[in-house]
Enzyme design. Structure first.
Site, PDB file in Angstrom:
ATOM      1  N   GLU A  83      12.941  -3.646  -4.678  1.00 25.69           N
ATOM      2  CA  GLU A  83      12.088  -3.654  -5.719  1.00 25.69           C
ATOM      3  C   GLU A  83      12.991  -3.230  -6.505  1.00 25.69           C
ATOM      4  OE1 GLU A  83       8.021  -1.482  -4.924  1.00 25.69           O
ATOM      5  OE2 GLU A  83       7.657  -1.388  -7.058  1.00 25.69           O
ATOM      6  N   GLY A  98       0.952  -1.078  -0.031  1.00 24.20           N
ATOM      7  CA  GLY A  98      -0.356   0.000  -0.180  1.00 24.20           C
ATOM      8  C   GLY A  98       0.892   1.389   0.182  1.00 24.20           C
ATOM      9  N   SER A 115       1.298   3.032  -3.334  1.00 28.27           N
ATOM     10  CA  SER A 115       0.898   4.061  -4.081  1.00 28.27           C
ATOM     11  C   SER A 115      -1.277   4.658  -4.048  1.00 28.27           C
ATOM     12  CB  SER A 115       0.578   4.085  -5.273  1.00 28.27           C
ATOM     13  OG  SER A 115       1.653   3.682  -6.573  1.00 28.27           O
TER      14      SER A 115
END
Lengths: 365, 402
Positions: free
Chosen positions: B251, B133, B135
């Site tokens: 990421e 959670g 963006s």
């Protein structure tokens, strides 16, 4: 196989560091600027000093007084030379000629290899006709005499010997001062690399090696990988200079490197450099460790480097704005080194076609 | 731990190869997702959960994560081999990416012993699906401006706001959540906190987002007075930005420690060559056209150079002069490359390039077209290519913030 199962040893890193420090101290860009006005930019004093560091004999077998190192080591040196745009006959005399000479037999070859290693003998290489323009050029061997013309002979101007590829299977060695031999420096965009037209009018060669197809093929592969390394080093230098300039040049009261348009130009350059470097080192590694792969990898790395190098040369110049387009600013030395490298051992389109042949996509021409 | 020997690794490779050869499932009668962002049906979800669990049980996922938390406790080299064999045997993707590649390494890196005991094994076994959670509809690239609120009330945090692009949102049991707990902090970053939030509590609603492909894979997540336990806070209150940035390093490939496997299928060089032989151009194989061939070789070279970067990244001496460079630029380069490769693949198909999934006459069932449309998830998600270019400029080249 997509594996890289090698690192760079401490010796390799030390060699690279030693060469880079030497060039920074002894051949700064001011010195390069002086050399460009000479008849031949390849400077013997620099070459002899590099011989002391083991650079000239890097690929020469230990039995002939060389270091007997691998092409990966030579690629690291080549990268350093490109980074410093140093005018020396490394490509022909330290990479291509020794690769070919070590692959042919005979006591002559051994003597020449020893001379290369000591730095006393400089070799030029004339082989462009094997893969490029042949109009009015080409060499024949009749009754023991060489006749014809070779274009774009690398490092041939003030060379002591010229290694001439007569065809894809035959090599000859001629003395630089042989009767009937005429060597003329060619005017190219790059003043830091010596290329010459070699005219042979009934020249008696010192030696002819027949059945040298494999030696010639290996010589071209090694040359392509080393040339890619040289252009790669020049790319890195151009990115570094663009970034440094973007950090210092101010417009609209802020450094231009804070504008996204400029930042993106810089990050895209470095993002292109990284994978090209992986490919280059793998190609250099393959030359000795996985020789079956080397012909394809040589085509891959030189064509890819040529493509990204042209882009980087252009973008770095653009980041510099007007000053990058002046003679005074020096950036053009790298721009031109890159521009010339694109044509020297096969352009990217030729190399990709050759790669397609090697991979069975296209019928060999 | 001493480095494993060549022999040990070779033996492991042989075992892994045999296992994947034996166990990689045949293609099901429905289309499998090419990336973890394309899991749009329950059928796909359950198929991939089962497969991940099977790989984990066999020891080929999380092989290098600590044993006490459910990993294999082996050297990273073993997991790298397992991942390589997964690719070689064309295994379906590992589903639980947010857990395996971002939340998991984050927990092992910055989490407490209790947090690791609680979460790591479920991540590996695919029992606990994780989502992210970060963006919000109004805050995408400007993540630091996230406005979802977290208010402490007794032993709970009360969450209000909206998150979007929640991959696996409808399936997830946990979310790594970035929310604003100190609205009047000295700057926007200092007001953020990071939570390991349960999803199955009242007040959390997920609504699938339909993509331009007509498929699903993401959802929007609405928080309406959702209450989560106080101990969900990871790190200190107000440190959320630093934790989120660390997560993004995983990421964006700038930091290792992922569980292994892969979550994005990149078309293999041999597939694109094969397509060039099958696709027709003026009645002849496209590969016979010298223009197509030149472009093909150019792309194959790029694929090779990008492929070699993964291996190079693991060898420190090959990266010493610009240690961050390869990792941070590879996301930019790989994602843009995949898009271009798909463009080329479609272009080669001539008139058939216009077909889409569902057209019986389409080449390879329209998979190239679908992959092309989905390629944007990677050039936009996790930071757009342009944000990524900013990051490279600032963190690798040292250029100032804009």
């Amino acid at each position: 196989m997509n594996e890289m199962d090698f690192g760079l040893s401490e010796e390799q890193l030390l060699l690279e560091q030693t060469v880079r420090s030497f060039l920074a101290d002894q051949v700064p860009i001011e010195r390069v600027r002086e050399l460009r006005d000479k008849d031949c930019p390849n400077d013997r004093a620099i070459w002899r000093a590099l011989a002391e560091l083991g650079v000239t004999g890097i690929l020469v077998p230990e039995a002939q007084g060389g270091s007997g190192l691998a092409l990966l080591d030579a690629a690291l040196v080549s990268q350093a030379l490109g980074h410093a745009v140093t005018p020396v006959p490394f490509l022909a005399s330290a990479v291509m000629a020794p690769t070919a000479l070590a692959a042919v037999s005979g006591s002559d070859a051994e003597t020449w290899l020893a001379g290369i290693a000591s730095g006393d003998l400089v070799f030029g290489v004339a082989a462009t006709e094997l893969f490029s323009v042949r109009e009015g050029a080409g060499i024949t061997l009749k009754k023991g005499l060489l006749q014809g013309k070779a274009m774009m002979a690398i490092d041939a101007c003030a060379a002591d010997r010229v290694l001439v590829a007569i065809d894809a299977d035959t090599l000859a060695v001629v003395r630089g001062d042989a009767t009937g031999l005429e060597i003329t420096r060619l005017e190219t965009v790059d003043a830091t690399r010596c290329t010459a037209e070699v005219v042979l009018d009934d020249v008696a060669p010192e030696a002819v090696f027949e059945g040298a197809g494999e030696a010639i093929a290996r010589m071209l592969d090694a040359g392509r990988i080393a040339l890619a390394a040289d252009a790669h080093g020049a790319c890195e230098a151009m990115v570094e200079q663009a970034v440094a300039y973007a950090k210092e040049r101010k417009q609209f009261d802020r450094v231009i490197g804070s504008f996204q348009a400029v930042k993106h130009m810089c990050s895209e350059m470095i993002a292109e450099v990284e994978p090209a470097r992986s490919l280059l080192w793998y190609a250099a590694h393959s030359f000795d460790a996985i020789p079956d792969e080397a012909p394809l990898m040589a085509c891959h790395t030189l064509s890819h480097t040529s493509e990204i190098a042209r882009e980087i040369a252009s973008v770095s110049t653009q980041v510099h704005g007007g000053i990058g387009w002046t003679d005074e600013q020096n950036l053009h030395f790298w721009f031109k080194r890159i521009a010339n490298a694109r044509h020297l051992l096969g352009g990217p389109e030729y190399l990709r076609n050759r790669a397609a042949e090697l991979q069975g996509f296209a019928v060999a021409s | 731990m001493s480095r494993p020997s060549r022999t040990e690794l070779d033996e492991y490779r042989a075992e892994a190869s045999a296992w994947f050869h034996e166990n990689v499932p045949p293609p099901p009668d429905f289309m499998l997702p090419l990336t973890f962002m394309e899991v749009g049906t329950d059928q796909q979800f359950h198929f991939l959960c089962d497969w991940q669990n099977k790989v984990y049980e066999a020891g080929y996922l999380g092989a290098a994560w600590p044993k006490e938390y459910g990993g294999g406790g082996l050297d990273q080299a073993f997991q790298d081999i397992a991942t390589e064999q997964m690719r070689r045997h064309e295994s379906p993707i590992m589903l639980n990416t947010i857990g395996l590649s971002w939340a998991g390494p984050l927990l092992l890196d910055m989490g407490t012993h209790e947090e690791r005991l609680r979460y790591i094994k479920g991540i590996l076994s695919a029992e606990d699906i994780w989502c992210q959670g970060f963006s919000e509809p109004e805050n995408g690239s400007d993540l630091g401006n996230a406005q979802t609120r977290a208010v402490r009330e007794g032993d709970e945090w009360v969450i209000n706001g909206t998150k979007t692009w929640t991959t696996h949102g409808t399936y997830a049991k946990y979310m790594i959540l970035l929310a604003r707990s100190i609205p009047d902090a000295r700057n926007k970053y200092a007001g953020l906190s990071f939570f390991l939030a349960p999803m199955h509590v009242p007040g959390i609603e997920t609504v699938p987002i339909r993509k331009l492909t007509g498929e699903y894979g993401f959802s929007e997540t609405f928080f309406t007075d959702a209450r989560i336990p106080a101990d969900c806070l990871m790190g200190e209150e107000g440190q959320g930005w630093a934790v989120a940035m660390r997560t993004l390093e995983y990421e964006r490939n700038a930091r290792g420690g992922q569980a292994g496997g892969y979550s994005i299928t990149v078309p293999d060089a041999s597939e694109i060559i094969d397509l060039a032989r099958r696709a027709q151009r003026d009645g002849h194989p496209a590969i016979d056209d010298p223009v197509v061939r030149d472009k093909l070789v150019e792309l194959l070279i790029e694929a090779r150079s990008l492929g070699l970067c993964g291996a190079r990244q693991r060898i420190a001496p090959l990266n010493q002069d610009r240690p961050m460079s390869l990792g941070l630029s590879s996301k930019l380069m790989n994602t843009e490359f995949v898009r271009r490769l798909n463009e080329f693949a479609i272009s080669m198909q001539g008139a058939k390039g216009a077909y889409y999934v569902g057209e019986p006459d389409s080449i390879d069932g329209g998979i190239w077209q679908r992959a092309y449309l989905n390629a944007f998830s990677a050039t936009i998600g996790g930071g757009t290519s342009q944000i990524q270019a900013n990051i490279v400029a600032e963190h690798v080249l040292g250029l100032p913030k804009s």
